[in-house]
Write an enzyme that holds these catalytic residues in place. Structure first.
Site, short mmCIF file in Angstrom:
data_model
loop_
_atom_site.label_atom_id
_atom_site.label_comp_id
_atom_site.label_asym_id
_atom_site.label_seq_id
_atom_site.Cartn_x
_atom_site.Cartn_y
_atom_site.Cartn_z
N ARG A 164 -2.60 2.74 -0.16
CA ARG A 164 -3.07 3.34 1.03
C ARG A 164 -1.99 4.54 0.82
O ARG A 164 -0.89 4.42 1.63
CB ARG A 164 -2.97 2.48 2.39
N ARG A 197 1.15 -11.56 12.38
CA ARG A 197 1.35 -10.31 12.50
C ARG A 197 0.23 -9.53 13.51
O ARG A 197 0.15 -8.54 14.13
CB ARG A 197 1.33 -9.47 11.14
#
Length: 422
Positions: A122, A401
């Site tokens: 990414r 998370r």
């Protein structure tokens, strides 16, 4: 480390509330760096990524006061640093979102190259190229992005080679501080991007094309924006989709509250195609058991297409559908790491390039499995709900998370789930 232990074979029932969207909260936290006034961020999800981002703001000198687990007040008046250090940024890829606002407002920043889930490349080069087009001078040095724009950023036409959510968000915040008009071509259209645009508009920034793939934004003073004093985060469409899949996996009736069904169009359509009936109103969705669960095909795509963040959960669901389902991952090249763990539980899955074929329905068996990223973790929880015997899911810090009170919410729905220490 903690792990989750689940006893499979229990039908679910009941209702739960969906938390605020992590992927909307993170850019809104970054946006406070542009604020001239204190801001109260509300409906925040109580997850690790949010606290990590607030710790980053504290390191920058901002005042962060937690009112309760869902409300945090931010005042950036005493900010005294423009360096986002490696020890924080490495924990979460979304930390790159401070690059645009810091550079736009202060004309200089140093931001560590980011970390996060290992789901494939990414690259931040799209962010960097866009900011360079706006007049920034940028170099990579010692693992940091060193960016400067002494005379401020200038409006430009940004034509992203590839749709990027965080890239769009970064440039929106930078452009709010730039001189003149910035036009973003191939802009992301996710609800989280739309909320950021709406908050910018409500802060006095002239912005056209909200919700489209071409957004024009007219810069304002670098002195900062008058953000709304209170900002409420939109519901988490991925958390909602995950629990809808839990109902589908166990063929149970469950209801979700505090959710926006209009953000879940692709997920709802696919569940209906599989054979489920869903009813929904302004802020709730109910899924009902299906008489037959049909195999399906899907390809991940940018919003409003099928979200890549729901791919793993639907792969788990495919193991319980009749026939061969085909899932094509078009956005990330390394997002099938959950396949080997599902296979350990008895799933019949074959891979060829970026396409997975899942042959169902499979009788899954509990096993020790390892979470590899946030959404893969949730897929293993879904599989464990229907597996015979006990499944232990290790490395669940990935789950923490992005999912608030996951085991508590599943317990409310009747799942036999406990958290324990390794």
């Amino acid at each position: 480390m903690d792990y989750l232990a689940l006893q499979g074979g229990v039908r679910l029932n009941g209702a739960i509330n969906i938390a605020g969207a992590k992927n909307s909260a993170l850019p809104l936290i970054a946006l406070t760096l542009l604020s001239k006034n204190p801001v109260s961020l509300q409906n925040l999800p109580d997850v690790v990524d949010i606290e990590t981002f607030f710790e980053l703001l504290r390191r920058l000198g901002c005042c962060v006061e937690r009112f309760d687990k869902h409300i945090v007040n931010v005042d950036v008046a005493e900010q005294n640093s423009t360096k986002a250090t490696y020890d924080i940024v490495r924990k979460m890829r979304a930390s790159i979102l401070v690059l645009g606002p810091l550079l736009g407002r202060f004309g200089y920043c140093a931001v560590s190259l980011p970390g996060g889930c290992a789901i494939g490349a990414r690259p931040v080069d799209l962010h960097i190229k866009a900011l360079e087009k706006m007049g920034a001078e940028i170099r990579i040095e010692g693992g940091y992005i060193i960016a400067s724009a002494k005379d401020g950023l200038k409006g430009a036409v940004i034509n992203f080679d590839k749709i990027t959510v965080t890239g769009t968000e970064n440039i929106l915040m930078a452009a709010a501080m730039a001189k003149g008009k910035t036009t973003i071509m191939h802009a992301a259209k996710e609800p989280e991007v739309v909320q950021l645009c709406e908050i910018l508009r409500d802060s006095g920034v002239e912005i056209d094309g909200i919700g489209s793939d071409t957004i024009s934004i007219f810069g304002t003073s670098r002195e900062g924006l008058a953000l709304p004093s209170a900002i409420s985060v939109i519901p988490d469409r991925i958390e909602a989709g995950t629990y809808l899949c839990a109902g589908a996996m166990t063929n149970s009736q469950i209801t979700l509250h505090c959710v926006n069904a209009s953000h879940l169009g692709a997920v709802i359509a696919k569940l209906e195609e599989i054979g489920f009936k869903l009813t929904y109103n302004q802020d709730s969705i109910t899924i009902y058991p299906a008489l037959k669960r049909n195999a399906f095909a899907l390809s991940t795509a940018e919003y409003p297409g099928f979200p890549t963040d729901m791919q793993a959960q639907f792969m788990a669901l495919a193991t319980q559908c009749n026939g061969s389902s085909i899932i094509e991952e078009r956005l990330f090249e390394n997002r099938f790491m959950h396949v080997s763990e599902l296979q350990r539980m008895g799933a019949n899955i074959s891979l060829r390039g970026n396409t997975a074929t899942i042959n169902g329905a499979s009788a899954l068996i509990g096993a020790d499995v390892m979470a590899t990223d946030l959404r893969a973790s949730s897929a293993l929880v879904l599989a464990a709900l229907v597996a015979k015997g006990e499944t232990r899911i290790h490395r669940i810090y990935h789950l923490d998370r992005g999912y608030e009170d996951l085991e508590a919410k599943f317990a409310i729905l009747g799942a036999n789930i406990t958290r324990a220490k390794e």
